[in-house]
Structure formats: C-alpha cells, structure tokens
Design a protein around this motif. Sequence first.
Motif, PDB file in Angstrom:
ATOM      1  N   ILE A 180     129.072  -2.783 -23.374  1.00  0.00           N
ATOM      2  CA  ILE A 180     128.422  -1.502 -23.636  1.00  0.00           C
ATOM      3  C   ILE A 180     129.423  -0.371 -23.408  1.00  0.00           C
ATOM      4  CG2 ILE A 180     126.499   0.014 -23.011  1.00  0.00           C
ATOM      5  CD1 ILE A 180     125.660  -2.663 -24.272  1.00  0.00           C
ATOM      6  N   HIS A 181     129.543   0.524 -24.360  1.00  0.00           N
ATOM      7  CA  HIS A 181     130.504   1.620 -24.268  1.00  0.00           C
ATOM      8  C   HIS A 181     130.148   2.594 -23.146  1.00  0.00           C
ATOM      9  CE1 HIS A 181     131.597   1.119 -28.834  1.00  0.00           C
ATOM     10  NE2 HIS A 181     131.874   0.045 -28.109  1.00  0.00           N
ATOM     11  N   SER A 182     131.164   3.261 -22.652  1.00  0.00           N
ATOM     12  CA  SER A 182     130.964   4.194 -21.532  1.00  0.00           C
ATOM     13  C   SER A 182     130.077   5.381 -21.910  1.00  0.00           C
ATOM     14  CB  SER A 182     132.317   4.701 -21.031  1.00  0.00           C
ATOM     15  OG  SER A 182     133.023   5.368 -22.068  1.00  0.00           O
ATOM     16  N   ASP A 183     130.042   5.747 -23.204  1.00  0.00           N
ATOM     17  CA  ASP A 183     129.229   6.888 -23.635  1.00  0.00           C
ATOM     18  C   ASP A 183     127.898   6.443 -24.252  1.00  0.00           C
ATOM     19  OD1 ASP A 183     130.088   5.798 -26.004  1.00  0.00           O
ATOM     20  OD2 ASP A 183     130.827   7.679 -26.859  1.00  0.00           O
ATOM     21  N   ASN A 197     123.466  10.402 -29.203  1.00  0.00           N
ATOM     22  CA  ASN A 197     124.162  10.319 -30.485  1.00  0.00           C
ATOM     23  C   ASN A 197     125.229   9.224 -30.486  1.00  0.00           C
ATOM     24  OD1 ASN A 197     125.672  11.905 -28.630  1.00  0.00           O
ATOM     25  ND2 ASN A 197     126.890  12.749 -30.300  1.00  0.00           N
ATOM     26  N   SER A 198     125.158   8.303 -29.542  1.00  0.00           N
ATOM     27  CA  SER A 198     126.097   7.184 -29.480  1.00  0.00           C
ATOM     28  C   SER A 198     126.022   6.350 -30.759  1.00  0.00           C
ATOM     29  CB  SER A 198     125.758   6.301 -28.268  1.00  0.00           C
ATOM     30  OG  SER A 198     126.272   4.994 -28.428  1.00  0.00           O
ATOM     31  N   SER A 199     127.166   6.138 -31.392  1.00  0.00           N
ATOM     32  CA  SER A 199     127.176   5.322 -32.609  1.00  0.00           C
ATOM     33  C   SER A 199     126.949   3.850 -32.278  1.00  0.00           C
ATOM     34  CB  SER A 199     128.485   5.507 -33.381  1.00  0.00           C
ATOM     35  OG  SER A 199     129.592   5.148 -32.588  1.00  0.00           O
ATOM     36  N   GLU A 230     131.911  -1.031 -39.731  1.00  0.00           N
ATOM     37  CA  GLU A 230     132.345   0.075 -38.865  1.00  0.00           C
ATOM     38  C   GLU A 230     131.279   1.169 -38.961  1.00  0.00           C
ATOM     39  OE1 GLU A 230     134.401   2.335 -36.190  1.00  0.00           O
ATOM     40  OE2 GLU A 230     134.903   0.271 -36.772  1.00  0.00           O
ATOM     41  N   ILE A 231     130.666   1.488 -37.824  1.00  0.00           N
ATOM     42  CA  ILE A 231     129.519   2.394 -37.785  1.00  0.00           C
ATOM     43  C   ILE A 231     129.930   3.769 -37.275  1.00  0.00           C
ATOM     44  CG2 ILE A 231     127.197   2.732 -36.847  1.00  0.00           C
ATOM     45  CD1 ILE A 231     127.650   0.250 -38.753  1.00  0.00           C
ATOM     46  N   LYS A 232     129.559   4.802 -38.006  1.00  0.00           N
ATOM     47  CA  LYS A 232     129.874   6.168 -37.599  1.00  0.00           C
ATOM     48  C   LYS A 232     128.607   7.029 -37.601  1.00  0.00           C
ATOM     49  CE  LYS A 232     134.293   5.654 -37.039  1.00  0.00           C
ATOM     50  NZ  LYS A 232     134.830   5.649 -35.657  1.00  0.00           N
ATOM     51  N   TYR A 233     128.639   8.040 -36.734  1.00  0.00           N
ATOM     52  CA  TYR A 233     127.517   8.994 -36.681  1.00  0.00           C
ATOM     53  C   TYR A 233     128.060  10.422 -36.541  1.00  0.00           C
ATOM     54  CZ  TYR A 233     122.821  10.782 -35.567  1.00  0.00           C
ATOM     55  OH  TYR A 233     121.622  11.472 -35.577  1.00  0.00           O
ATOM     56  N   THR A 234     128.342  10.868 -35.317  1.00  0.00           N
ATOM     57  CA  THR A 234     128.815  12.254 -35.156  1.00  0.00           C
ATOM     58  C   THR A 234     130.290  12.344 -34.809  1.00  0.00           C
ATOM     59  OG1 THR A 234     128.103  12.229 -32.830  1.00  0.00           O
ATOM     60  CG2 THR A 234     126.544  13.109 -34.445  1.00  0.00           C
ATOM     61  N   GLU A 235     131.020  11.234 -34.862  1.00  0.00           N
ATOM     62  CA  GLU A 235     132.447  11.291 -34.573  1.00  0.00           C
ATOM     63  C   GLU A 235     133.131  12.301 -35.504  1.00  0.00           C
ATOM     64  OE1 GLU A 235     131.158   7.060 -33.532  1.00  0.00           O
ATOM     65  OE2 GLU A 235     130.700   8.567 -35.063  1.00  0.00           O
ATOM     66  N   PRO A 236     134.072  13.083 -34.991  1.00  0.00           N
ATOM     67  CA  PRO A 236     134.737  14.095 -35.833  1.00  0.00           C
ATOM     68  C   PRO A 236     135.679  13.494 -36.865  1.00  0.00           C
ATOM     69  CG  PRO A 236     135.734  14.042 -33.648  1.00  0.00           C
ATOM     70  CD  PRO A 236     134.516  13.164 -33.583  1.00  0.00           C
ATOM     71  N   ALA A 289     124.795   2.801 -29.970  1.00  0.00           N
ATOM     72  CA  ALA A 289     123.329   2.693 -29.897  1.00  0.00           C
ATOM     73  C   ALA A 289     122.728   2.707 -31.297  1.00  0.00           C
ATOM     74  CB  ALA A 289     122.757   3.838 -29.059  1.00  0.00           C
ATOM     75  N   LEU A 290     123.260   3.548 -32.167  1.00  0.00           N
ATOM     76  CA  LEU A 290     122.811   3.583 -33.556  1.00  0.00           C
ATOM     77  C   LEU A 290     122.997   2.224 -34.211  1.00  0.00           C
ATOM     78  CD1 LEU A 290     122.050   4.941 -36.285  1.00  0.00           C
ATOM     79  CD2 LEU A 290     124.389   5.793 -36.406  1.00  0.00           C
ATOM     80  N   CYS A 291     124.150   1.620 -33.982  1.00  0.00           N
ATOM     81  CA  CYS A 291     124.446   0.291 -34.516  1.00  0.00           C
ATOM     82  C   CYS A 291     123.431  -0.735 -34.010  1.00  0.00           C
ATOM     83  CB  CYS A 291     125.856  -0.115 -34.109  1.00  0.00           C
ATOM     84  SG  CYS A 291     126.345  -1.775 -34.620  1.00  0.00           S
ATOM     85  N   PHE A 292     123.198  -0.761 -32.721  1.00  0.00           N
ATOM     86  CA  PHE A 292     122.229  -1.707 -32.149  1.00  0.00           C
ATOM     87  C   PHE A 292     120.840  -1.480 -32.727  1.00  0.00           C
ATOM     88  CE2 PHE A 292     124.785  -1.869 -27.901  1.00  0.00           C
ATOM     89  CZ  PHE A 292     125.706  -2.712 -28.480  1.00  0.00           C
ATOM     90  N   ASN A 293     120.453  -0.222 -32.830  1.00  0.00           N
ATOM     91  CA  ASN A 293     119.098   0.105 -33.287  1.00  0.00           C
ATOM     92  C   ASN A 293     118.866  -0.230 -34.752  1.00  0.00           C
ATOM     93  OD1 ASN A 293     117.719   1.119 -30.964  1.00  0.00           O
ATOM     94  ND2 ASN A 293     118.946   2.987 -31.068  1.00  0.00           N
ATOM     95  N   PHE A 294     119.931  -0.263 -35.530  1.00  0.00           N
ATOM     96  CA  PHE A 294     119.776  -0.641 -36.935  1.00  0.00           C
ATOM     97  C   PHE A 294     119.836  -2.156 -37.127  1.00  0.00           C
ATOM     98  CE2 PHE A 294     121.631  -1.641 -41.121  1.00  0.00           C
ATOM     99  CZ  PHE A 294     120.634  -1.128 -41.937  1.00  0.00           C
TER     100      PHE A 294
END
Length: 281
Positions: A67-70, A75-77, A148-154, A79-84
């Motif tokens: 599990i990632h530190s963030d 908005n953790s990507s 490769e899952i992305k969400y709010t990464e810049p 968590a988004l990955c797991f939830n999908f």
Amino acid sequence: MKTIEFYNNVKRHMRDYKKNILEIQENVEINKKTYYHILPPCAKKFNILSPYTEKFWTFSKANQIPIHSDFSHLNSSQALCFNFFFPLLDSEKKLSENKKLKCLLKALNIPISSDYQIDKAVFEYKQQNKSEIDFFIETTNEIKVFFEIKYTEPAFGTTTMKNQSPCKFNRILGGNFKNLIEKDIVEDGEKTKKNYQLIRNIINIGEKSYTVFIYPHNNKKIKYQAEHASSFLNVESKNLKDHIIAIEWETLLRNMESALGEDYYSVFCKKYFPSLITNIL
C-alpha cells in the motif's frame, strides 16, 4: 482546463465527499498545514468503496499487496485502481471464468481469440527490474496487459537516480529499452530520466503484450503524454504502436457500466467522476 485547476477541483470535491458521504469530519495536519482531502489514519480503509471495503482488505492482506504511503489521500490513484479493478475480480467463480475482465479487454479493443481464459490478474505486479505495475492481466494464450493508472498526478514520473548514464538505464530497463525506444533517447541519460515512467511502461509492449494508460479527460498534461507515448518508439517498432493504448477514464467507464453494475457505477462515479452521473454532490 489546466491540470492544476483540475487537481484543485478534485481536492475540493474530495473535501465535500469526505464530509458529506463518508461523514468524516476530522482533517489531517502535516507540517502545520491542514489537508481536507486526506483521511485520518483510523479511517484509511474507507478509501475503498462500499460494498467492497472489508472484502478488499482481506484480499489485500492475503495477497500481500503493498500500500502506497499516500493511500489515505482520497485522490490516491492506487485507491482509484483498487476501486475499479477489484469489483471486476470479486466473484464466486474461478478467475479463468471471469467474464468482467474479458469485458474489460473487449472495451480496450485488444484482439484476442474467443477461446481464451484469464490466467492471472495481479495488483502491484512486480517486474524483473523491480518496478511495479498498477494492474496486470495475463491470458491462457499468453496475452499480457500492463495497466498504468493516473488521476490527479501533474505528469508521468521522472527518476531521482544520480547516475544517469545510458549504460545504467540499459542495465535496469533491459533489452527492450534499446530494442524499442528511439536511439537518441536511449543514448541520452537526461532524456531517459525525464521520461522514465513513460518509458518504463512503454517497453512492456511486444507482439502479444499491451500497455494501457488510463487517465481523466481533464488532466491535460497526463492525457497529452499518454496519447503521444508511441512517439518514443523507434522506426523498427512503429508496427507495435497500437499496443500502446491510451484511454480516458470517462470513456472506459461508459463502456464498463454494465460490468460494474448500475449501483456500483454510480458509487464509483460519485467519488471520482461526478460529472458522469446526474445525482452529484
């Protein structure tokens, strides 16, 4: 919409989501700054959506998923990955009989013969170069799909390695690095460092292998980078450019609504993509 504007909009939405949907009032303070979109440690598990919360954590422990530190960031990507993906995995049937993952591969237009079965489906799939893939699928006819899952990464990540020599990158990334990537990038350590995460994902493609980038429509920097990833391929590898699949979350979700189920689709979109549903916060 600029990426920073998208990021700020998501943070505001997650602040309201935490308060109104999760009914968590406690905020997190880091270095004397208050963050409203981060879950307190005691509530971290609720970054996994209902009704899969408890099932996922049991699954995660049994499979030793890092599990990632963030992760506690709403908005953790990861968590988004797991939830999908986890609801697509969660089934009483054997993995080989999983129709939801087949529906996903069909939605991505990956050409596979009709007689295949799902052989592997892994979160945080560890590769020989020690990098981890967000989600990985392998079929019985040896089709491999790297997500490769992305969400709010810049932007896609760089690397902090001090030694940026081409020899070091060749050693770490393996033969596909120089076999697939443009020579001027392979021979320029600085260019490789700058585009490290993109390259690390691109070099997974092959005759029977695909890399899939999934990102939000409004994350313009990530969208641009993903959609132009095939430009890193050398002339000899251009025939594999269709094995790099760039798709917006919004498009994929519309195609996967029936597989996710109407109720869960609504729950998922309410958290991550409220514009896709009419009953929003």
